[in-house]
Structure formats: C-alpha cells, structure tokens
Scaffold this motif. Structure first.
Motif, PDB file in Angstrom:
ATOM      1  N   GLY A   1     -20.259  -1.916  10.511  1.00 22.47           N
ATOM      2  CA  GLY A   1     -19.247  -2.939  10.795  1.00 22.47           C
ATOM      3  C   GLY A   1     -18.519  -3.421   9.556  1.00 22.47           C
ATOM      4  O   GLY A   1     -17.440  -4.016   9.643  1.00 22.47           O
ATOM      5  N   GLN A   2     -19.097  -3.165   8.392  1.00 18.26           N
ATOM      6  CA  GLN A   2     -18.506  -3.643   7.141  1.00 18.26           C
ATOM      7  C   GLN A   2     -17.366  -2.715   6.687  1.00 18.26           C
ATOM      8  O   GLN A   2     -17.401  -1.517   6.971  1.00 18.26           O
ATOM      9  CB  GLN A   2     -19.589  -3.574   6.073  1.00 18.26           C
ATOM     10  N   ALA A   3     -16.379  -3.299   5.973  1.00 15.91           N
ATOM     11  CA  ALA A   3     -15.295  -2.475   5.421  1.00 15.91           C
ATOM     12  C   ALA A   3     -15.701  -1.948   4.048  1.00 15.91           C
ATOM     13  O   ALA A   3     -16.511  -2.565   3.348  1.00 15.91           O
ATOM     14  CB  ALA A   3     -14.036  -3.314   5.283  1.00 15.91           C
ATOM     15  N   ILE A   4     -15.149  -0.790   3.679  1.00 12.23           N
ATOM     16  CA  ILE A   4     -15.209  -0.375   2.280  1.00 12.23           C
ATOM     17  C   ILE A   4     -13.781  -0.490   1.734  1.00 12.23           C
ATOM     18  O   ILE A   4     -12.816  -0.284   2.476  1.00 12.23           O
ATOM     19  CB  ILE A   4     -15.764   1.055   2.093  1.00 12.23           C
ATOM     20  N   VAL A   5     -13.661  -0.889   0.486  1.00 16.98           N
ATOM     21  CA  VAL A   5     -12.336  -1.089  -0.106  1.00 16.98           C
ATOM     22  C   VAL A   5     -12.182  -0.078  -1.231  1.00 16.98           C
ATOM     23  O   VAL A   5     -13.013  -0.026  -2.149  1.00 16.98           O
ATOM     24  CB  VAL A   5     -12.170  -2.522  -0.645  1.00 16.98           C
ATOM     25  N   LEU A   6     -11.117   0.740  -1.126  1.00 16.63           N
ATOM     26  CA  LEU A   6     -10.910   1.791  -2.127  1.00 16.63           C
ATOM     27  C   LEU A   6      -9.662   1.508  -2.940  1.00 16.63           C
ATOM     28  O   LEU A   6      -8.612   1.164  -2.371  1.00 16.63           O
ATOM     29  CB  LEU A   6     -10.740   3.147  -1.434  1.00 16.63           C
ATOM     30  N   ASP A   7      -9.769   1.644  -4.239  1.00 16.85           N
ATOM     31  CA  ASP A   7      -8.610   1.619  -5.126  1.00 16.85           C
ATOM     32  C   ASP A   7      -8.303   3.083  -5.438  1.00 16.85           C
ATOM     33  O   ASP A   7      -9.035   3.732  -6.199  1.00 16.85           O
ATOM     34  CB  ASP A   7      -8.954   0.824  -6.393  1.00 16.85           C
ATOM     35  N   LEU A   8      -7.208   3.571  -4.826  1.00 15.78           N
ATOM     36  CA  LEU A   8      -6.890   4.999  -4.937  1.00 15.78           C
ATOM     37  C   LEU A   8      -6.103   5.331  -6.203  1.00 15.78           C
ATOM     38  O   LEU A   8      -5.653   6.473  -6.371  1.00 15.78           O
ATOM     39  CB  LEU A   8      -6.112   5.459  -3.699  1.00 15.78           C
ATOM     40  N   ALA A   9      -5.901   4.353  -7.055  1.00 13.51           N
ATOM     41  CA  ALA A   9      -5.258   4.625  -8.353  1.00 13.51           C
ATOM     42  C   ALA A   9      -5.956   3.728  -9.384  1.00 13.51           C
ATOM     43  O   ALA A   9      -5.334   2.887 -10.033  1.00 13.51           O
ATOM     44  CB  ALA A   9      -3.764   4.348  -8.290  1.00 13.51           C
ATOM     45  N   ALA A  10      -7.266   3.951  -9.501  1.00 14.39           N
ATOM     46  CA  ALA A  10      -8.112   3.052 -10.289  1.00 14.39           C
ATOM     47  C   ALA A  10      -7.666   2.978 -11.747  1.00 14.39           C
ATOM     48  O   ALA A  10      -7.325   3.997 -12.349  1.00 14.39           O
ATOM     49  CB  ALA A  10      -9.554   3.521 -10.211  1.00 14.39           C
ATOM     50  N   GLY A  11      -7.662   1.767 -12.266  1.00  9.62           N
ATOM     51  CA  GLY A  11      -7.347   1.559 -13.682  1.00  9.62           C
ATOM     52  C   GLY A  11      -5.856   1.613 -13.979  1.00  9.62           C
ATOM     53  O   GLY A  11      -5.454   1.578 -15.145  1.00  9.62           O
TER      54      GLY A  11
END
Ligand code: FDA
Length: 400
Positions: free
Chosen positions: A251-261
C-alpha cells in the motif's frame, strides 16, 4: 551423543559447525538437501558476493536494530578475507565495496567443507529432521537417518526465499515450538510488481536502465538508496528495486528521482534562449532518449497535449519546472512483490529480543541457538547477508 547438532548446512551452519569443531566440540551437521549449499553456489551470478568491506549495523534491517552489532564486530569482513587468504582464494572488489570470487562460488563451498573437515564435523546429508525434542541431557532429533542426540542445538535452516532450492520455514516453526516469537516473515530483495493497466504506458521502456535515487517509508522504517534501475515489461527491477523492496510495505508508495543529483528543470530553462528545437529533442539529449519520449507521451495522454512538440524558446518556465518536478519525484504504488520464488532473502524471522546478542542463544531455552537468515536480521543487497551468516555463525560457535 554429540556436543552440538547444527541443522542447516548453508553459509551460517557450515561456518558455525567448522569453528565449533575446531574448538574441540563433537559436531554433527544436518541438511535435507541433496546438494550442498545451493544458495552459495548460485549467489553473485556464480561468483558469490561473499561480503562487503563496509558492512556495519546500518546495512541491516531488524525490529531490534542494535542486536547485530556485537556479532558483526566480533567477525568482520577482514576476518573472512583472512580465511580466504589461508585457502588461497582470489577475489576482487566490484562495486560499492562488494567482494566477489575471481573464479567461482564453488571455492567458498569447498573452503567451508575443508574447514568442517578440520573440525572433524560429522555430516548427515541428505537427512530430514522430523521432530525435535528436549530433555535434561539436551536435544533429541528424530531424523530420516535415525535418532541424533546432542547437548546443544543450533538452528541454521535459513529463510524461505527460493523454495525450489529446498528453503523452508523449519527454523521459524522450531522457534515457535520452543516458545520464541517470530517477526512476520516477508520476501525481501525481491522485484516489485505493478498493476498491468497502470504499467501499460511504461511497458515500452523495457530494457532502459539508469541510476536513480529512491525512497519509501518514514522514520526508522525509511529506506533510501542511490542505485541502478531497470524497466521491464511488467514493472521495475534492478538493484534499486531489490534494495527498496526490503523496506516497502503493501500500500505504500515508492518515490523515485529519475535524474538524481541534477536539476533537470534548471537545465531545460537554461537551454531555452533562442532555442528553436522541440522539447522532446532537448529532453532526449539530457536524459535517456526512449525514456524522454515515453515520459512526454504519457504526460500528453494525461492532459498536456502538444507538450513534446513545444518549441523550447516558447516553453513557459512553469511548464518546464512541473516537468522537472515530475521526473525528480515519481511516485508509484507497487501492487505487490514477485514473492519468495524470486526473492533473494526473507525479511523478519526469529525475534532477536528472545536471543542473546553475543551467543545467539534463546534466552528462555538453554542450549538452543538461532543463526543466519532464520533470525530477524536482513542485510542490504551487496554481500551483507553472507557477512551476517558468517558473523552470527562464528559468534554462536565461540559461545557453545
Ligand atoms: P542458507 O539458506 O544458506 O542455508 C540453510 C540451509 O538449511 C540450506 O542448506 C537448507 O537446505 C537447509 N534446511 C532448510 N530447511 C531444512 C530442514 N527442514 N531440515 C534440514 N535442513 C534444512 N547474499 C549475499 O550476501 N551475497 C550474494 O551474492 C547473494 N546472492 C544471492 C542470490 C540468490 C539467488 C539468493 C536466493 C540469495 C542470495 N544471497 C546473497 C542471500 C544468501 O544466500 C543468504 O542470505 C544466505 O545463504 C543465508 O545463509 P543461511 O546459512 O542462514 O541460510
């Protein structure tokens, strides 16, 4: 009559049996499998990522996070390397402190077998344990090779990941039989799955790989990693997803930074002045092109028609900022995991509050010990789980 019976001849069990035997104890090592240490054999793509030079308590998940400290400090990656050197096993560092055999994981199995030989460990394999009882003299095991009696019993039966290789919940059942609590087991280091309808727009990206920052959870249960992500037909995979899966709760979301840094919106805004190129061309130059095209296509479908063809010079800063934010903060709610069949480890296990952290002995059951993956200590991807197996096995063997 043995001094010690060890159930499970995997990483933890062999290490424990060898050290205990070399201390002069009469040890019997029991396993129901036909082939020895299958998980070591297949690990690390056949080269066994046997430890991580940076392994420390922060790389492990547990309901009781300080429990693993003592064992990890008592047997370090350097100690394991010294053992490898004494067997002339060559190794190399691959990535982020992960150490692999140069040759094959077979050399680790042979090393542990030889160490058991040096400790005169007796083998019972394949041997099924049907029943475990306890009396004043110790433990009585009813097995497919007859009765085995031992003063002490070490349970090193591992977790439930990859049942097709003989993994069972034997350790957890035995813990419950003797009144120990068990932290709910779950597959970990496992691919996450997504609702097929929700995933359809991204299925085209199968094969795209990139480094991402990703997180899930809050407080003590928060996991955060910078790792490689792989798009597949059915969802996301790669080390990034395996790592975060250990922290993810249904039920929890995962949060992705697709252009990290990076500051992708800032880079797009800086590229604007006098630029007649279309947004998809510029974004495709800054980011994997297939991902850029699909991302803009999905945004158009979601209510921003004409976004991809927008001329850079005409693109409002607000639009570019929103685009950048979406890429830096992609929120996804997985529908589940691929389960124990695909998991590398089991999370949860014997509650460490019922165990002594120096010896791994059950506090309320003298002579009963739990080590390795059966215990509620789960490492990150990258050699940490084997380090726990070695360290908990040695801690126990020294205390027997
Ligand atoms: P392990 O599973 O090694 O051994 C348990 C033993 O108990 C088995 O031999 C089993 O047959 C036996 N057993 C179970 N039930 C029994 C019963 N009822 N009666 C008798 N015997 C019984 N980790 C890492 O650090 N680096 C890596 O590269 C990898 N790679 C990797 C790849 C894959 C595909 C998997 C599935 C896992 C990994 N791991 C890993 C994780 C690692 O393999 C795992 O954490 C350790 O093997 C755990 O060691 P244990 O000795 O606790 O259990």
């Amino acid at each position: 009559m043995f001094d010690v019976a060890v159930i499970g001849a995997g990483a933890a069990g062999m290490m424990c049996a060898a050290v205990a035997g070399q201390r002069g104890l009469r040890v019997v090592l029991i396993d129901h499998a036909e082939r020895l240490a299958e998980k070591i054999r297949i690990s690390g793509g056949g080269r066994c990522n046997f430890t991580n030079v940076g392994a420390g308590p922060a790389n492990f998940l547990s309901d009781n996070p300080h429990f693993c400290r003592s064992a990890l400090a008592g047997y370090t990656p350097q100690d394991f390397l010294a053992l490898l050197r004494s067997h002339r096993i060559a190794w190399h560092e691959k990535h982020r402190g992960q150490l692999f055999c140069d040759d094959s994981s077979e050399s680790i199995i042979e090393m542990l077998r030889a160490e058991c030989g040096a400790g005169r460990v007796q083998w019972r394999m394949p041997c099924r344990v049907a029943e475990v009882g306890r009396n004043d003299a110790g433990y009585v095991l009813r097995t497919s090779q007859g009765e085995i009696r031992a003063g002490k019993l070490v349970v090193a039966a591992g977790g439930m990941a990859i049942p097709q290789l003989g993994a069972t919940d034997f350790g957890l059942k035995l813990a419950r039989q003797f009144g120990l609590k068990v932290i709910e087991p779950r597959p970990a280091l496992v691919p996450l799955t997504f609702d097929p309808a929700q995933w359809r727009p991204f299925a085209e990206l199968s094969g795209v790989a990139l480094e991402v920052a990703l997180s899930t959870g809050t407080g003590r249960a928060r996991g955060e990693f910078l790792e490689d992500l792989l798009f597949t037909h059915r969802g996301l995979s790669g080390p990034a997803i395996l790592q975060i899966s250990s922290y993810w709760q249904p039920g929890q979301a995962i949060v992705l930074d697709l252009a990290a840094g990076r500051d992708l919106a800032g880079e797009l805004i800086a590229a604007k002045p006098g630029n007649r190129q279309q947004l998809h061309t510029v974004l495709g130059g800054l980011w994997p092109r297939r991902l850029a095209d699909q991302w803009l296509h999905a945004a158009e479908q979601a209510g921003q028609p004409g976004l991809a063809a927008l001329r850079m010079a005409d693109a409002p800063d607000k639009t570019l900022r929103a685009l950048g934010q979406g890429i830096h903060e992609w929120r996804l709610v997985p529908s589940g995991t691929a389960g124990y069949k695909k998991a590398e480890v089991m999370r949860g296990g014997v509650d460490t509050r019922g165990l002594d952290q120096k010896s791994m002995q059950a506090r309320q059951v003298p002579g009963l010990y739990f080590i390795g993956e059966a215990v509620d200590v789960t490492g990150w991807l990258g050699g940490y789980n084997f380090q726990w197996a070695w360290a908990s096995g040695v801690a126990c063997a020294r205390a027997l």
